[in-house]
Design a protein around this motif. Structure first.
Motif: not given
Length: 189
Positions: A35-41
């Motif tokens: 979820d952190v990766y997707c938010r940053r992406a």
């Protein structure tokens, strides 16, 4: 995007009239929560849009987006992301190359072609560099459907970048690269 180099890359890509930049939303290792990766992406994708370019995910063994489930989850959570599809890495993680091409065809920005040679199938993906190596098209032993992938892209009218990418060479790299380029020319030219 807080990284000035990332913004400079977006500006340069836009100024050169190119379509996409590699999605680089910070740490992309397996330890980052999805979820952190997707938010940053998604933040990176929006920043790229300001420069009229798409941000393309490059799936990769050992990275946050490694296998089919993670790729599908990412593409759902980041609907404006493009895909720089690496068929070797996806196949190496047990993914469905042909299904991925069909499902995300309209989002593919480029495709990396390489074949896979399994060195030690007893090892897991956490040791992927010991488990396998990449090689010229046709020299693999992992039943990667690279030829079917190329033919499917051609059938669908794909007209973007197709790239030969080799990470390992057991002989002169120019020989291996020529083998792969010639194999793709038979399909695309």
């Amino acid at each position: 995007v807080s990284n000035n180099n990332q913004e400079l890359g977006m500006m340069t890509t836009s100024a050169m009239g190119k379509d996409y930049v590699w999605l680089m939303p910070g740490d992309a290792t397996r330890k980052v929560e999805m979820d952190v990766y997707c938010r940053r992406a998604n933040r990176f994708i929006q920043a790229a849009k300001r420069y009229n370019v798409k941000a393309a995910l490059h799936n990769h063994l050992g990275a946050r987006i490694e296998n089919q489930g993670e790729l599908d989850h990412f593409m759902k959570e980041c609907p404006e992301a493009a895909l720089l599809l690496d068929i070797g890495h996806l196949h190496g993680a047990g993914g469905d190359i042909l299904g991925t091409i069909e499902k995300y065809y309209d989002r593919i920005a480029a495709v990396h072609f390489k074949d896979i040679f399994i060195k030690d199938a007893s090892l897991g993906l956490d040791r992927w560099t010991e488990r396998l190596r990449f090689c010229e098209l046709g020299a693999g032993n992992a039943d990667e459907p690279w030829l079917e992938a190329a033919k499917l892209l051609k059938k669908l009218g794909y007209d973007k970048w197709v790239l030969v990418e080799h990470d390992t060479h057991l002989r002169d790299p120019l020989i291996d690269l020529k083998v792969s380029v010639d194999a793709l020319k038979k399909v695309f030219c």
